[in-house]
Design a protein around this motif. Structure first.
Motif, PDB file in Angstrom:
ATOM      1  N   PHE A 153       0.838  -1.201   0.000  1.00 54.54           N
ATOM      2  CA  PHE A 153       0.000   0.000   0.000  1.00 54.54           C
ATOM      3  C   PHE A 153       0.876   1.256   0.000  1.00 54.54           C
ATOM      4  O   PHE A 153       0.636   2.202  -0.764  1.00 54.54           O
ATOM      5  N   LEU A 154       1.928   1.265   0.830  1.00 49.80           N
ATOM      6  CA  LEU A 154       2.829   2.414   0.893  1.00 49.80           C
ATOM      7  C   LEU A 154       3.638   2.549  -0.399  1.00 49.80           C
ATOM      8  O   LEU A 154       3.959   3.671  -0.819  1.00 49.80           O
ATOM      9  N   LEU A 155       3.938   1.446  -1.023  1.00 55.49           N
ATOM     10  CA  LEU A 155       4.626   1.457  -2.315  1.00 55.49           C
ATOM     11  C   LEU A 155       3.763   2.155  -3.370  1.00 55.49           C
ATOM     12  O   LEU A 155       4.255   2.969  -4.158  1.00 55.49           O
ATOM     13  N   ILE A 156       2.470   1.867  -3.357  1.00 58.28           N
ATOM     14  CA  ILE A 156       1.542   2.514  -4.293  1.00 58.28           C
ATOM     15  C   ILE A 156       1.480   4.024  -4.034  1.00 58.28           C
ATOM     16  O   ILE A 156       1.490   4.824  -4.978  1.00 58.28           O
ATOM     17  N   ILE A 157       1.442   4.417  -2.769  1.00 56.43           N
ATOM     18  CA  ILE A 157       1.435   5.850  -2.453  1.00 56.43           C
ATOM     19  C   ILE A 157       2.730   6.504  -2.932  1.00 56.43           C
ATOM     20  O   ILE A 157       2.724   7.611  -3.470  1.00 56.43           O
ATOM     21  N   ASN A 158       3.859   5.799  -2.762  1.00 51.22           N
ATOM     22  CA  ASN A 158       5.133   6.322  -3.262  1.00 51.22           C
ATOM     23  C   ASN A 158       5.099   6.512  -4.774  1.00 51.22           C
ATOM     24  O   ASN A 158       5.655   7.474  -5.297  1.00 51.22           O
ATOM     25  N   LEU A 159       4.453   5.603  -5.486  1.00 49.92           N
ATOM     26  CA  LEU A 159       4.316   5.753  -6.939  1.00 49.92           C
ATOM     27  C   LEU A 159       3.436   6.955  -7.274  1.00 49.92           C
ATOM     28  O   LEU A 159       3.669   7.643  -8.274  1.00 49.92           O
ATOM     29  N   MET A 160       2.450   7.221  -6.435  1.00 52.34           N
ATOM     30  CA  MET A 160       1.613   8.410  -6.629  1.00 52.34           C
ATOM     31  C   MET A 160       2.440   9.684  -6.429  1.00 52.34           C
ATOM     32  O   MET A 160       2.223  10.688  -7.121  1.00 52.34           O
ATOM     33  N   VAL A 161       3.396   9.652  -5.494  1.00 55.91           N
ATOM     34  CA  VAL A 161       4.287  10.799  -5.295  1.00 55.91           C
ATOM     35  C   VAL A 161       5.098  11.033  -6.571  1.00 55.91           C
ATOM     36  O   VAL A 161       5.229  12.174  -7.031  1.00 55.91           O
ATOM     37  N   LEU A 162       5.626   9.963  -7.150  1.00 58.55           N
ATOM     38  CA  LEU A 162       6.374  10.104  -8.402  1.00 58.55           C
ATOM     39  C   LEU A 162       5.487  10.704  -9.487  1.00 58.55           C
ATOM     40  O   LEU A 162       5.921  11.581 -10.237  1.00 58.55           O
ATOM     41  N   TRP A 163       4.268  10.253  -9.553  1.00 53.88           N
ATOM     42  CA  TRP A 163       3.317  10.793 -10.537  1.00 53.88           C
ATOM     43  C   TRP A 163       3.150  12.300 -10.335  1.00 53.88           C
ATOM     44  O   TRP A 163       3.102  13.060 -11.293  1.00 53.88           O
ATOM     45  N   ARG A 164       3.063  12.730  -9.069  1.00 55.73           N
ATOM     46  CA  ARG A 164       2.926  14.171  -8.788  1.00 55.73           C
ATOM     47  C   ARG A 164       4.195  14.921  -9.194  1.00 55.73           C
ATOM     48  O   ARG A 164       4.129  16.090  -9.567  1.00 55.73           O
ATOM     49  N   ILE A 165       5.358  14.268  -9.119  1.00 51.60           N
ATOM     50  CA  ILE A 165       6.617  14.922  -9.486  1.00 51.60           C
ATOM     51  C   ILE A 165       6.713  15.096 -11.001  1.00 51.60           C
ATOM     52  O   ILE A 165       7.099  16.162 -11.488  1.00 51.60           O
ATOM     53  N   ILE A 166       6.362  14.051 -11.734  1.00 47.44           N
ATOM     54  CA  ILE A 166       6.583  14.095 -13.185  1.00 47.44           C
ATOM     55  C   ILE A 166       5.416  14.670 -13.969  1.00 47.44           C
ATOM     56  O   ILE A 166       5.582  15.050 -15.119  1.00 47.44           O
ATOM     57  N   SER A 167       4.226  14.727 -13.359  1.00 47.38           N
ATOM     58  CA  SER A 167       3.077  15.263 -14.099  1.00 47.38           C
ATOM     59  C   SER A 167       3.153  16.788 -14.125  1.00 47.38           C
ATOM     60  O   SER A 167       3.544  17.416 -13.136  1.00 47.38           O
ATOM     61  N   PRO A 168       2.772  17.388 -15.248  1.00 44.68           N
ATOM     62  CA  PRO A 168       2.795  18.858 -15.306  1.00 44.68           C
ATOM     63  C   PRO A 168       1.754  19.448 -14.359  1.00 44.68           C
ATOM     64  O   PRO A 168       0.711  18.824 -14.125  1.00 44.68           O
ATOM     65  N   PRO A 169       2.039  20.599 -13.811  1.00 48.54           N
ATOM     66  CA  PRO A 169       1.057  21.230 -12.903  1.00 48.54           C
ATOM     67  C   PRO A 169      -0.235  21.568 -13.640  1.00 48.54           C
ATOM     68  O   PRO A 169      -0.194  21.955 -14.808  1.00 48.54           O
ATOM     69  N   THR A 170      -1.327  21.396 -12.936  1.00 47.78           N
ATOM     70  CA  THR A 170      -2.627  21.735 -13.540  1.00 47.78           C
ATOM     71  C   THR A 170      -2.972  23.169 -13.184  1.00 47.78           C
ATOM     72  O   THR A 170      -2.699  23.639 -12.082  1.00 47.78           O
ATOM     73  N   ARG A 171      -3.546  23.827 -14.111  1.00 51.24           N
ATOM     74  CA  ARG A 171      -3.951  25.219 -13.884  1.00 51.24           C
ATOM     75  C   ARG A 171      -5.455  25.263 -13.670  1.00 51.24           C
ATOM     76  O   ARG A 171      -6.213  24.626 -14.378  1.00 51.24           O
ATOM     77  N   VAL A 172      -5.856  26.025 -12.682  1.00 56.24           N
ATOM     78  CA  VAL A 172      -7.268  26.183 -12.381  1.00 56.24           C
ATOM     79  C   VAL A 172      -7.777  27.424 -13.120  1.00 56.24           C
ATOM     80  O   VAL A 172      -7.218  28.518 -12.960  1.00 56.24           O
ATOM     81  N   LEU A 173      -8.779  27.219 -13.910  1.00 60.51           N
ATOM     82  CA  LEU A 173      -9.360  28.357 -14.619  1.00 60.51           C
ATOM     83  C   LEU A 173     -10.484  28.944 -13.782  1.00 60.51           C
ATOM     84  O   LEU A 173     -11.263  28.242 -13.178  1.00 60.51           O
ATOM     85  N   GLY A 174     -10.534  30.199 -13.750  1.00 62.11           N
ATOM     86  CA  GLY A 174     -11.629  30.709 -12.954  1.00 62.11           C
ATOM     87  C   GLY A 174     -11.708  32.131 -13.038  1.00 62.11           C
ATOM     88  O   GLY A 174     -12.261  33.007 -12.728  1.00 62.11           O
TER      89      GLY A 174
END
Length: 174
Positions: A153-174
């Motif tokens: 389970f913690l390994l999966i969360i660590n992979l989610m951290v990597l996803w947050r590192i490599i994914s481009p930031p999302t911009r909120v339109l508003g």
């Protein structure tokens, strides 16, 4: 909910779960139940603490640079991979036929005093009879089986951290 899935939020979750895992091991299993950890259990705890320390650094300092984030993630990931691998080895030892279980050897304290560290790691990972003993179960799962599920389970969360590192930031339109 969105804040929990941020880089900082996911690392904070890892820190919280590392603390819960260590508290469960130290206070419930060791103090309350009176179960002494075997060498493989100690190695699993070390990996969990390593993951927790790197995740804590990432959560506290919240570095902006991608390289620093990746380095902190690698440290966290190595810690949890170590724990997961050791837990998997522990589960394997517990499922060996009784005639194939390694004999009990001297304790970890003796190995640390008498042997070089590389040989200590080899001896611990080889396992011993005490590591194959199932001393407590919950829902039909031994402690190493529960740990393997927890670490996965913690390994999966660590992979989610990597996803947050490599994914481009999302911009909120508003």
């Amino acid at each position: 909910m969105h804040k929990l899935l941020t880089y900082r939020g996911l690392n904070a979750i890892l820190v919280i779960f590392a603390a819960i895992g260590m508290a469960f091991a130290l206070f419930f299993l060791q103090q309350h139940m009176g179960l002494a950890p075997c060498p493989l259990c100690i190695f699993q705890r070390i990996g969990l603490m390593v993951m927790g320390v790197f995740a804590l650094l990432a959560a506290l300092f919240h570095p902006r640079g991608r390289i620093i984030r990746v380095l902190l993630w690698i440290g966290s990931m190595l810690g949890i991979l170590w724990s997961t691998g050791v837990a998997a080895r522990h589960v394997w030892l517990q499922h060996l036929p009784p005639d194939q279980v390694p004999s009990c050897g001297p304790g970890l304290d003796y190995w640390l005093e008498a042997l070089p560290m590389q040989q200590v790691v080899h001896e611990v990972l080889s396992g011993s009879g005490e590591c194959a003993a199932i001393s407590w179960q919950f829902l039909g799962l031994s402690i190493p089986e529960q740990a393997l599920i927890f670490f996965s389970f913690l390994l999966i969360i660590n992979l989610m951290v990597l996803w947050r590192i490599i994914s481009p930031p999302t911009r909120v339109l508003g």
